[in-house]
Scaffold this active site. Sequence first.
Site, PDB file in Angstrom:
ATOM      1  N   LYS A 166    -103.064 -88.418  24.695  1.00 17.90           N
ATOM      2  CA  LYS A 166    -101.767 -88.908  25.184  1.00 17.90           C
ATOM      3  C   LYS A 166    -100.717 -88.866  24.063  1.00 17.90           C
ATOM      4  CE  LYS A 166    -103.652 -92.849  26.648  1.00 17.90           C
ATOM      5  NZ  LYS A 166    -105.098 -92.594  26.505  1.00 17.90           N
ATOM      6  N   THR A 167    -101.094 -89.339  22.885  1.00 17.51           N
ATOM      7  CA  THR A 167    -100.166 -89.333  21.750  1.00 17.51           C
ATOM      8  C   THR A 167     -99.849 -87.896  21.346  1.00 17.51           C
ATOM      9  OG1 THR A 167    -101.256 -91.339  21.019  1.00 17.51           O
ATOM     10  CG2 THR A 167     -99.772 -90.305  19.451  1.00 17.51           C
ATOM     11  N   ASP A 219     -97.234 -96.938  23.134  1.00 20.96           N
ATOM     12  CA  ASP A 219     -98.661 -96.888  23.420  1.00 20.96           C
ATOM     13  C   ASP A 219     -99.098 -98.241  23.987  1.00 20.96           C
ATOM     14  OD1 ASP A 219    -101.079 -95.688  23.525  1.00 20.96           O
ATOM     15  OD2 ASP A 219    -101.441 -95.641  21.373  1.00 20.96           O
ATOM     16  N   THR A 272    -104.199 -96.899  28.960  1.00 23.90           N
ATOM     17  CA  THR A 272    -105.540 -96.611  29.474  1.00 23.90           C
ATOM     18  C   THR A 272    -105.705 -97.261  30.851  1.00 23.90           C
ATOM     19  OG1 THR A 272    -106.270 -98.553  28.247  1.00 23.90           O
ATOM     20  CG2 THR A 272    -106.690 -96.416  27.235  1.00 23.90           C
ATOM     21  N   ARG A 327    -110.959 -86.515  20.698  1.00 19.38           N
ATOM     22  CA  ARG A 327    -110.992 -87.354  19.500  1.00 19.38           C
ATOM     23  C   ARG A 327    -112.428 -87.569  19.032  1.00 19.38           C
ATOM     24  NH1 ARG A 327    -108.331 -92.945  20.266  1.00 19.38           N
ATOM     25  NH2 ARG A 327    -106.416 -91.718  20.285  1.00 19.38           N
TER      26      ARG A 327
END
Length: 332
Positions: free
Chosen positions: A62-63, A107, A156, A215
């Site tokens: 997302k980032t 975030d 999330t 990740r």
Amino acid sequence: MDKKPKIKEDLTIDSLLRPVGWDDYIGQGKTKQNLKIILEAAKKRQEACDHLLFYGQAGLGKTTLAHLVSRELGGDIKITSGPALEKMADLAAVLTNLGQGDILFIDEAHRLNKTIEEVLYPAMEARKLHLMVGKGPAARMLTLDLPPFTLIAATTRADLLSGPLRSRFGATFKLDYYEPADIEVIIQRSAKLLNLKITSEAVKIIAAASRFTPRVANRLLKRVRDYVEVNAIKEIDAAAAKETMELLEIDNLGLEPHDRRLLEVIVKKFNGGPVGLNTLAAALNDERGNVEEVYEPYLMRLGLIARTSSGRMATKLAYKHLGMDIPEGALL
Ligand code: ADE
């Protein structure tokens, strides 16, 4: 004489591995396709892009996507988070620092408090920042104009965002778990960027343990890189990848000890379930949020547990994975 080791900050590796263009960004095809259209249209009209909401599991990019959007639009990206915006002054400081065409990335947006949310609404809709100045009868409302900017919120838990906030985004994108083949490509790409030699078997082993998450894939690759470095192994092969996973107690499905414990608790303590979320969290001596947001989604994606109206149940696959006999009546 002792030589001081040169420390290269690991964080720089993370930014080195972060995709910088659409071509480097593997997977999430639909999201990419739709985002490209939105960005292209905004650029053509020379307008700020609509506010965007990205949701999905941690580590799915997302980032990274927000960085790509800001690069595409040519603005700066200012990064903050729901819990960091505690007071009005925090939000005011962030908003008044935005330049034309900048991205404000928030975030963990589901952790924004109500007051902050309410100040965000006019900022999103009309680019106005309404501030209360002073107290009591002398209190005044001060209104500041904000430059055209794009808010990108990531969470999330989209279900925990308030309806009014959710409705103010021009587009919402759900990031899904990656296909194993895409994770393999990401590992290959990262290995290349880190100048690592790696066999395709080793890539497959790391990918299988990566929880369909870039990740995690990059983190595991770094651990294998450490292992071969320490053992003076020239090329990452299947044996090195397997050995590293064993040392990390990550099994062939990418389950860690806490995941296996969750399965064992459902199977052994609750006879395979159904067991309610709170009861399960208490039995694991863990937070309900961890169970719900961190462990369960992946176990469900693998089909090891299922959610039923009366609680969580272990599936046949879970018994099989734990090396146990499958009882009659176990879920498929
Ligand atoms: N790192 C994080 N997300 C990624 C992606 N989608 N492609 C390549 N590398 C990534």
